[in-house]
Design a protein around this motif. Structure first.
Motif, PDB file in Angstrom:
ATOM      1  N   ASN A  70     -21.664  92.391 -45.256  1.00 54.96           N
ATOM      2  CA  ASN A  70     -22.530  91.232 -45.451  1.00 54.96           C
ATOM      3  C   ASN A  70     -21.751  89.955 -45.736  1.00 54.96           C
ATOM      4  OD1 ASN A  70     -24.725  92.786 -44.981  1.00 54.96           O
ATOM      5  ND2 ASN A  70     -25.469  92.841 -47.092  1.00 54.96           N
ATOM      6  N   THR A  71     -20.780  90.043 -46.641  1.00 55.59           N
ATOM      7  CA  THR A  71     -20.015  88.844 -47.005  1.00 55.59           C
ATOM      8  C   THR A  71     -19.234  88.316 -45.812  1.00 55.59           C
ATOM      9  OG1 THR A  71     -19.805  89.594 -49.296  1.00 55.59           O
ATOM     10  CG2 THR A  71     -18.246  87.921 -48.541  1.00 55.59           C
ATOM     11  N   LEU A  72     -18.577  89.229 -45.079  1.00 50.40           N
ATOM     12  CA  LEU A  72     -17.804  88.814 -43.911  1.00 50.40           C
ATOM     13  C   LEU A  72     -18.720  88.226 -42.842  1.00 50.40           C
ATOM     14  CD1 LEU A  72     -15.072  88.680 -42.486  1.00 50.40           C
ATOM     15  CD2 LEU A  72     -15.450  91.030 -41.684  1.00 50.40           C
ATOM     16  N   GLN A  73     -19.882  88.839 -42.625  1.00 54.73           N
ATOM     17  CA  GLN A  73     -20.822  88.312 -41.637  1.00 54.73           C
ATOM     18  C   GLN A  73     -21.300  86.917 -42.024  1.00 54.73           C
ATOM     19  OE1 GLN A  73     -23.540  91.608 -41.893  1.00 54.73           O
ATOM     20  NE2 GLN A  73     -22.904  92.487 -39.931  1.00 54.73           N
ATOM     21  N   GLN A  74     -21.563  86.707 -43.309  1.00 55.37           N
ATOM     22  CA  GLN A  74     -22.005  85.390 -43.757  1.00 55.37           C
ATOM     23  C   GLN A  74     -20.901  84.350 -43.580  1.00 55.37           C
ATOM     24  OE1 GLN A  74     -23.536  85.659 -47.748  1.00 55.37           O
ATOM     25  NE2 GLN A  74     -25.098  87.166 -47.205  1.00 55.37           N
ATOM     26  N   GLU A  75     -19.649  84.745 -43.858  1.00 57.37           N
ATOM     27  CA  GLU A  75     -18.534  83.802 -43.706  1.00 57.37           C
ATOM     28  C   GLU A  75     -18.352  83.402 -42.243  1.00 57.37           C
ATOM     29  OE1 GLU A  75     -15.232  85.858 -45.359  1.00 57.37           O
ATOM     30  OE2 GLU A  75     -15.814  85.500 -47.456  1.00 57.37           O
ATOM     31  N   VAL A  76     -18.376  84.393 -41.352  1.00 59.75           N
ATOM     32  CA  VAL A  76     -18.211  84.092 -39.929  1.00 59.75           C
ATOM     33  C   VAL A  76     -19.398  83.279 -39.422  1.00 59.75           C
ATOM     34  CG1 VAL A  76     -18.000  85.097 -37.619  1.00 59.75           C
ATOM     35  CG2 VAL A  76     -16.795  86.137 -39.547  1.00 59.75           C
ATOM     36  N   GLY A  77     -20.610  83.654 -39.849  1.00 64.69           N
ATOM     37  CA  GLY A  77     -21.795  82.904 -39.447  1.00 64.69           C
ATOM     38  C   GLY A  77     -21.755  81.472 -39.931  1.00 64.69           C
ATOM     39  N   PHE A  78     -21.255  81.269 -41.145  1.00 65.22           N
ATOM     40  CA  PHE A  78     -21.146  79.918 -41.705  1.00 65.22           C
ATOM     41  C   PHE A  78     -20.179  79.077 -40.873  1.00 65.22           C
ATOM     42  CE2 PHE A  78     -19.748  76.628 -44.605  1.00 65.22           C
ATOM     43  CZ  PHE A  78     -20.893  76.316 -45.334  1.00 65.22           C
ATOM     44  N   THR A  79     -19.029  79.666 -40.526  1.00 61.94           N
ATOM     45  CA  THR A  79     -18.040  78.945 -39.719  1.00 61.94           C
ATOM     46  C   THR A  79     -18.598  78.589 -38.346  1.00 61.94           C
ATOM     47  OG1 THR A  79     -16.225  80.075 -40.854  1.00 61.94           O
ATOM     48  CG2 THR A  79     -15.725  79.072 -38.720  1.00 61.94           C
ATOM     49  N   LEU A  80     -19.270  79.554 -37.719  1.00 62.06           N
ATOM     50  CA  LEU A  80     -19.870  79.288 -36.410  1.00 62.06           C
ATOM     51  C   LEU A  80     -20.909  78.173 -36.497  1.00 62.06           C
ATOM     52  CD1 LEU A  80     -20.369  82.839 -34.857  1.00 62.06           C
ATOM     53  CD2 LEU A  80     -19.068  80.965 -33.842  1.00 62.06           C
ATOM     54  N   ALA A  81     -21.725  78.199 -37.554  1.00 58.64           N
ATOM     55  CA  ALA A  81     -22.767  77.181 -37.698  1.00 58.64           C
ATOM     56  C   ALA A  81     -22.160  75.795 -37.857  1.00 58.64           C
ATOM     57  CB  ALA A  81     -23.664  77.518 -38.885  1.00 58.64           C
ATOM     58  N   GLN A  82     -21.035  75.696 -38.558  1.00 58.50           N
ATOM     59  CA  GLN A  82     -20.359  74.399 -38.675  1.00 58.50           C
ATOM     60  C   GLN A  82     -19.890  73.913 -37.303  1.00 58.50           C
ATOM     61  OE1 GLN A  82     -17.395  75.548 -41.668  1.00 58.50           O
ATOM     62  NE2 GLN A  82     -18.391  74.176 -43.144  1.00 58.50           N
ATOM     63  N   GLN A  83     -19.348  74.835 -36.501  1.00 61.60           N
ATOM     64  CA  GLN A  83     -18.922  74.463 -35.154  1.00 61.60           C
ATOM     65  C   GLN A  83     -20.124  74.069 -34.295  1.00 61.60           C
ATOM     66  OE1 GLN A  83     -16.986  78.226 -34.347  1.00 61.60           O
ATOM     67  NE2 GLN A  83     -14.945  77.312 -34.528  1.00 61.60           N
ATOM     68  N   VAL A  84     -21.219  74.811 -34.456  1.00 62.66           N
ATOM     69  CA  VAL A  84     -22.436  74.509 -33.703  1.00 62.66           C
ATOM     70  C   VAL A  84     -22.912  73.094 -34.006  1.00 62.66           C
ATOM     71  CG1 VAL A  84     -24.898  75.044 -33.539  1.00 62.66           C
ATOM     72  CG2 VAL A  84     -23.212  76.882 -33.422  1.00 62.66           C
ATOM     73  N   ALA A  85     -22.943  72.740 -35.286  1.00 62.79           N
ATOM     74  CA  ALA A  85     -23.407  71.404 -35.676  1.00 62.79           C
ATOM     75  C   ALA A  85     -22.547  70.327 -35.024  1.00 62.79           C
ATOM     76  CB  ALA A  85     -23.379  71.273 -37.195  1.00 62.79           C
ATOM     77  N   GLN A  86     -21.243  70.576 -34.954  1.00 61.52           N
ATOM     78  CA  GLN A  86     -20.333  69.596 -34.351  1.00 61.52           C
ATOM     79  C   GLN A  86     -20.592  69.450 -32.854  1.00 61.52           C
ATOM     80  OE1 GLN A  86     -16.217  70.629 -34.825  1.00 61.52           O
ATOM     81  NE2 GLN A  86     -15.490  69.015 -33.440  1.00 61.52           N
ATOM     82  N   PHE A  87     -20.724  70.590 -32.158  1.00 59.07           N
ATOM     83  CA  PHE A  87     -20.911  70.544 -30.709  1.00 59.07           C
ATOM     84  C   PHE A  87     -22.309  70.070 -30.322  1.00 59.07           C
ATOM     85  CE2 PHE A  87     -17.600  74.092 -30.565  1.00 59.07           C
ATOM     86  CZ  PHE A  87     -16.582  73.225 -30.215  1.00 59.07           C
ATOM     87  N   PHE A  88     -23.308  70.433 -31.129  1.00 62.55           N
ATOM     88  CA  PHE A  88     -24.694  70.245 -30.714  1.00 62.55           C
ATOM     89  C   PHE A  88     -25.267  68.894 -31.128  1.00 62.55           C
ATOM     90  CE2 PHE A  88     -29.233  71.264 -30.352  1.00 62.55           C
ATOM     91  CZ  PHE A  88     -29.239  72.003 -29.185  1.00 62.55           C
ATOM     92  N   SER A  89     -24.673  68.246 -32.104  1.00 63.18           N
ATOM     93  CA  SER A  89     -25.238  66.984 -32.610  1.00 63.18           C
ATOM     94  C   SER A  89     -25.470  65.941 -31.524  1.00 63.18           C
ATOM     95  CB  SER A  89     -24.333  66.416 -33.712  1.00 63.18           C
ATOM     96  OG  SER A  89     -24.388  67.237 -34.856  1.00 63.18           O
TER      97      SER A  89
END
Length: 413
Positions: A70-89
């Protein structure tokens, strides 16, 4: 872009961590299209791992149910979401669709947000542009907690989709309970609908359930023009798949999707119109044949009966004939017609037909005009398991006549 899900056999968090450390994660985006407006409604985000020699999907990693992950999945998901925000804005007028598992959502405390939404919020990405796609898992047992999380997401402006509908053990009763904005059916059920009429009818009923619950049907996995047409026939409002675009690193404009959608919608109208025309022609021809039907009715042994000679010539289009009173209780045997003649089956005498799908439909259609015929929708007969349509009319002030027609003979209508 080639993807490889070579990590499916990993069992421990350490194995997953070692695998993830061999590359770098990045998001890809696949468009979701609106059939009503023929525009890009949004982009679904998927995680990928760049391993230099190939690109691997992170789907198996995020779907792994081991709690130690769970912790690792949340960390990877958090990192991906930050990248998503950058690309998608920079993308305007389109929703961002992100995936979550209900087991992850229900493990949150009342004040916690899913890590994906938390990262987007920290990046100042507007949550009213986000659709949270909740991928139903087999055996999910905590709908009350999930409803609470979904209501909180709604309060923040997010829309919510329920994914994997129709997959093994998925719970269709969650639709009216959770009231999602969108429902996404499983690819397995969608592809089975091409081969099996019952699966197709299940999908049609799922579409009606979505409409009655205020949800819109989204069908993914569209790879051909034929599949797009099938999605339209099933009531889809939104579509997604490789027929329009593969997932890509950046949300990119699609040069020809509007042409594909317009052609599909024009074909959809043409197919539906021709089907209606054939059906109306068939119904009118049947009604003309029914005009000439007349019976001499009489009572014997407490049952309504007729002379079997009156049924000669009807076996070509009528499968079964019977009568009920106004309360739906069957007051005759079943007259079963075939090329070899007529057989009378008395086993259904006394059965109440008001529970059948056509009884109150008959009452509604003939209200105020008792001299005409009514015709039911197609239904599956519980005894023969055949598709039927039933003609009915009042033959006396106290009796209703029913004529069952095998609809399988007219399946192309």
């Amino acid at each position: 872009m080639r993807t490889a899900d070579s990590a499916a056999e990993f069992q421990t968090a350490a194995q997953w961590q070692s695998w993830l450390s061999q590359g770098s994660t990045f998001p890809v985006f696949q468009p979701v299209l609106s059939l009503e407006t023929q525009t890009v409604f949004g982009y679904e985000c998927f995680g990928r791992l760049d391993l230099s020699e190939n690109v691997a999907s992170l789907g198996t990693f995020f779907r792994a149910s081991d709690q130690t992950l769970n912790t690792l999945q949340q960390e990877v998901g958090f990192t991906l979401a930050q990248q998503v925000a950058q690309f998608f804005s920079p993308v305007k007028d389109a929703r961002l669709i992100v995936n979550e598992l209900p087991s992850h959502l229900t493990a949150l405390t009342p004040l916690e947000l899913p890590s994906t939404l938390e990262a987007l919020q920290q990046a100042k990405f507007p949550l009213n542009r986000v659709v949270l796609d909740v991928l139903l898992e087999p055996g999910f047992q905590n709908p009350l907690r999930l409803k609470t999380v979904m209501e909180r997401c709604h309060s923040l402006g997010c829309q919510v989709a329920l994914g994997n509908l129709g997959s093994e053990n998925s719970q269709l009763d969650l639709i009216p309970y959770l009231k999602p904005d969108f429902i996404k059916i499983s690819l397995t059920l969608f592809h089975r609908s091409f081969r099996d009429r019952q699966f197709r009818r299940t999908l049609e009923q799922l579409g009606r359930l979505a409409e009655n619950s205020g949800s819109a049907l989204l069908i993914e996995g569209i790879e051909t023009a034929e599949e797009l047409q099938q999605a339209l026939q099933l009531g889809a409002r939104y579509v997604q798949g490789y027929y329009f675009s593969a997932p890509g690193r950046l949300p990119a404009p699609l040069p020809d999707f509007q042409k594909k959608l317009r052609e599909a919608l024009e074909n959809f109208r043409m197919i539906r119109t021709k089907r209606i025309q054939r059906q109306v022609t068939w119904e009118n021809e049947m009604l003309l044949r029914l005009v000439d039907i007349s019976f001499v009715l009489f009572e014997a042994d407490g049952l309504l009966r007729l002379n079997e000679t009156d049924l000669e010539g009807l076996s070509g289009f009528i499968h079964r004939l019977y009568f009920s009173d106004l309360n739906g209780f069957q007051i005759s045997g079943d007259y079963l017609l075939s090329e070899t003649g007529c057989q009378i089956d008395y086993r259904d005498v006394g059965r109440n037909l008001s529970l059948r799908p056509y009884f109150f439909d008959h009452v509604y259609k003939l209200h105020g005009r008792p001299g005409g015929w009514s015709l039911s929708d197609v239904y599956c007969d519980e005894n023969s398991r055949c598709l039927m349509r039933t003609f009915s009319r009042y033959v006396t002030p106290q009796a209703i006549l029913y004529l069952d027609v095998l609809w399988a003979n007219f399946a192309d209508l």
